[in-house]
Each structure stands twice: as C-alpha cells, then as structure tokens.
Design a protein around this motif. Structure first.
Motif, short mmCIF file in Angstrom:
data_model
loop_
_atom_site.label_atom_id
_atom_site.label_comp_id
_atom_site.label_asym_id
_atom_site.label_seq_id
_atom_site.Cartn_x
_atom_site.Cartn_y
_atom_site.Cartn_z
N CYS A 320 0.83 -1.20 0.00
CA CYS A 320 0.00 0.00 0.00
C CYS A 320 0.87 1.25 0.00
O CYS A 320 1.81 1.36 0.79
CB CYS A 320 -0.91 0.02 1.23
N TYR A 321 0.52 2.17 -0.89
CA TYR A 321 1.21 3.46 -0.94
C TYR A 321 0.22 4.55 -0.56
O TYR A 321 -0.80 4.74 -1.23
CB TYR A 321 1.77 3.74 -2.33
N GLY A 322 0.51 5.25 0.53
CA GLY A 322 -0.33 6.35 0.97
C GLY A 322 0.40 7.67 0.78
O GLY A 322 1.47 7.86 1.37
N LEU A 334 2.87 9.57 -6.87
CA LEU A 334 1.67 8.75 -6.98
C LEU A 334 1.28 8.54 -8.44
O LEU A 334 0.97 7.42 -8.87
CB LEU A 334 0.51 9.39 -6.21
N GLY A 335 1.30 9.62 -9.21
CA GLY A 335 0.96 9.51 -10.62
C GLY A 335 1.95 8.64 -11.39
O GLY A 335 1.55 7.84 -12.24
N HIS A 336 3.24 8.76 -11.09
CA HIS A 336 4.25 7.92 -11.74
C HIS A 336 4.05 6.44 -11.38
O HIS A 336 4.17 5.56 -12.24
CB HIS A 336 5.65 8.36 -11.33
N LEU A 337 3.73 6.18 -10.11
CA LEU A 337 3.55 4.80 -9.65
C LEU A 337 2.35 4.16 -10.33
O LEU A 337 2.43 3.03 -10.82
CB LEU A 337 3.37 4.80 -8.12
N GLU A 338 1.24 4.87 -10.35
CA GLU A 338 0.04 4.33 -10.98
C GLU A 338 0.21 4.22 -12.50
O GLU A 338 -0.29 3.28 -13.12
CB GLU A 338 -1.16 5.23 -10.64
N THR A 347 -1.80 -6.73 -5.91
CA THR A 347 -1.28 -6.54 -4.55
C THR A 347 -0.93 -5.08 -4.27
O THR A 347 -0.64 -4.72 -3.13
CB THR A 347 -0.02 -7.39 -4.34
N LEU A 348 -0.96 -4.22 -5.28
CA LEU A 348 -0.61 -2.81 -5.12
C LEU A 348 -1.88 -1.98 -4.97
O LEU A 348 -2.77 -2.02 -5.82
CB LEU A 348 0.20 -2.32 -6.31
N VAL A 349 -1.95 -1.21 -3.87
CA VAL A 349 -3.10 -0.36 -3.60
C VAL A 349 -2.58 1.03 -3.24
O VAL A 349 -1.61 1.16 -2.49
CB VAL A 349 -3.96 -0.90 -2.45
#
Length: 371
Positions: A320-322, A334-338, A347-349
């Motif tokens: 999880c990335y918050g 966040l935008g780069h990760l998504e 498994t990635l949220v």
C-alpha cells in the motif's frame, strides 16, 4: 445481585461500543486513542451519561426583566456576571465531562471491520503456524510451592473448618492443613504463532512535517489493530529514508526529522533485504505500507520501480502506498507509480491522504481487499 451487576455491565459495554461505532470516523481522525494504548487495552473518551433529574430554579429571586437595574448591568444574582462568563471563579459543576472507558483492541478491530465493511483476510502460504504452549488453566491437589494457589487453599481450609464446626466467628483463624493445599496446573495447547509481518516505510525529509507524521501514525495504529485481530499477532519493521534508508524503532520512526534529498529506491532496497533475510515470503504473510508526500529525485524513479517490481510486489500479500499531502511536497510520485503499474498487480493499492479526515477512507481502501 451479582447477575444484575453483570447484566448492567454488559449493557454498559453495549452502549460504549455503540458510541464508538457511531463516532468511529471522529476517533480515527483525532487520534485520541493512540496515547491511551497499552498492550491489550485502549482507553476511549466517551461523553459521560447522567441520570435525568430535576434542576430547581431560584424561586423567583431575580432574573431577566425583574428588579431594578441600569443599562449594561450584568444579569444574575446581585448584579454579578452569569456563571461560565468572565469573572471570578465559580463553585458550580460544569458540563460535558468525558468518561474514559477501557476497550480491548480486539473489540476495536471488530468495530472497525463492521463500520468499514472490511472482509476477513484470506492468508496465503504457510498461514497456520502453531506451537505447543503450557497454559495454566486448572487446579490440582499437588504441586510445587511456587505454584500454590493461596486464595483457593484458604477457601478450602475455611470450608473445612466451617463444616467440621472448628471455625470460631468471634476469633476467626484459618489454618490450612496438607489436604487443603491447592496448586495451579497447566494443559498443553496449540497457540498460533506470529505469522504476519508489517513493514512501514516513510519519507522523513524536510518536506514531511509533524502533522504528516501524525497522520501516518494514526493510520498505522488502525492498520496494526486490524491485522493483529486477523492473525493473532504481528511482527513489525520500520524504515525511514531521505536519500538513504535505515531500519529504526517505532519511536524513531515517528519522531525523526531529516533534511536533504529523497531517494525512494533506498527504502525499497532496505525493504527487499528484510524480506530476503529476515522474513522469507514462504513462511510469512507480508504487508508493506509506504508513506510519502510524493517527492522523489526524478532519476531515481526507474531504480525504485525496478526493485518494487522484481523484489517486493511478487512476494507480499499487500503493498500500500499512501500519499500524504504536504505544503512542501510535489505529489508527483503517486501519478508515476500508478502510470507504471496501473492494474498490473492486484497486490498494489494506493490512496491519497490530504488530511486527517482522509485517513478513514484510506484505511478502507488499503484493508478492503481482504488480502
């Protein structure tokens, strides 16, 4: 009488649970419980409930529109200011008192699961590790003196003396004999071992303020509470990083203030090393939670994504990335990760946490997968 007291206690606990359930979002966003937590219990501030009763007035001794007075004269007895306003200290009781009530972390987790409609976790791999342990849950007539149950021994001696007529109420004296001795005994039970581990990672560069760290701390408290309820215990690791990452204890994790650049790949590398050396995925249910304000050195993204893809995501139950909103952070990660992973890994949220009010929804997103 004892049955009535037990019934009243159950009713009181139902009322407390109802108050916590109705105000769960407030409790989460305010973080009121974290400072009141011990090993198994947490103290919850709830409004004190008073028994309804009559409140008597002043029998017509003055009041608004009665008696003499000039413009600007304070209203009240003898021209004094009303209680609760500025002036001398008063002697009357106040209102709005809070009552602190202890609640187990398991009860709190159940309320969290009900309110957020969280599914029970379906563990992966070796999820039922057990170990035989001795549990002292019975009494026997023989045993070592170190296990002698003093209260039960006394009660058996007292009953014997009363039944035989040797007890003197006017001169009470209870003397246990060998046949009165009672000792604690044990049975061997299979107790689940800790088989879930959580790794928290947080950017502690200068752009992460104390408020952002408190948001992370509140979220981690509720995450721990839920996972511990699902597994019966969890192992926790903490990683902080700016341009360099390191493992720390819980206090350091929430109170460190660093400066300098940010390389998220350093945290991923440390996390991967922990998985490979201390927490092998074949033996553990693994959960990773990363918190950042979204800043990262641009050239580091590719290195970070490589480690995340090859050494972390394939081996964990949940990653999880918050992203915590900061007045100083760019919020671009966040935008780069998504954009890079999108829907490729279930498994990635990810979730955004603009302020404390957003913690509630972020926890629901993180834990609502049932992984």
């Amino acid at each position: 009488m004892s049955l009535k007291i037990e019934r009243d206690q159950r009713r009181f606990r139902q009322i407390v649970r109802g108050k916590v359930r109705d105000n769960l979002r407030k409790y989460i966003s305010h973080g009121e419980m974290i400072g009141r937590k011990n090993k198994d219990l947490v103290s919850i501030p709830v409004p004190q409930l008073d028994v309804p009763r009559f409140r008597f007035g002043d029998n017509g001794n003055g009041g608004v529109g009665q008696g003499e007075g000039e413009d600007g004269t304070p209203v009240g007895k003898g021209g004094q200011q009303r209680p609760g306003g500025p002036g001398d200290a008063g002697s009357d009781p106040g209102g709005g008192h809070l009552l602190e009530v202890d609640m187990t972390l398991d009860e709190l987790a159940d309320i969290l699961g009900d309110q957020l409609e969280l599914p029970n976790i379906q563990p992966k791999g070796n999820a039922s590790i057990t170990q035989e342990k001795s549990k002292y849950n019975s009494i026997r007539a023989t045993g070592p003196e170190s296990l002698r149950h003093k209260r039960r021994t006394y009660m058996k001696a007292l009953k014997r003396q009363i039944s035989t007529g040797s007890y003197e109420p006017n001169e009470p004296k209870v003397v246990p004999i060998k046949g009165d001795q009672q000792y604690r005994s044990w049975n061997t039970v299979n107790k689940p071992e800790v088989n879930a581990a959580v790794i928290y990672m947080m950017d502690v560069s200068g752009s992460m303020t104390d408020e952002q760290k408190q948001i992370v701390r509140i979220a981690a408290f509720w995450i721990d509470t839920w996972l511990a309820r699902q597994y019966g215990g969890i192992e926790t690791r903490y990683i902080i990083h700016d341009a360099v990452a390191k493992c720390v204890d819980e206090h350091t994790f929430y109170h460190t203030r660093e400066s300098g650049g940010t390389r998220i790949s350093s945290a991923y590398k440390t996390c991967a090393e922990i998985l490979e050396t201390e927490l092998p995925p074949s033996e553990w249910n693994l959960y990773c939670f990363q918190f950042s304000d979204g800043d990262n050195w641009g050239e580091d993204n590719e290195r970070a994504f490589e480690i995340l893809r090859d050494r972390i995501l394939p081996h964990v139950n949940l990653y999880c990335y918050g992203q915590v909103e900061s007045p100083y952070g760019s919020g671009e990660y966040l935008g780069h990760l998504e954009g890079r992973f999108g829907d490729k890994y279930d498994t990635l949220v990810t979730a955004e946490m603009e302020d404390r009010d957003a913690i509630y929804e972020a926890i629901k997103v993180f834990l609502g997968t049932g992984k």
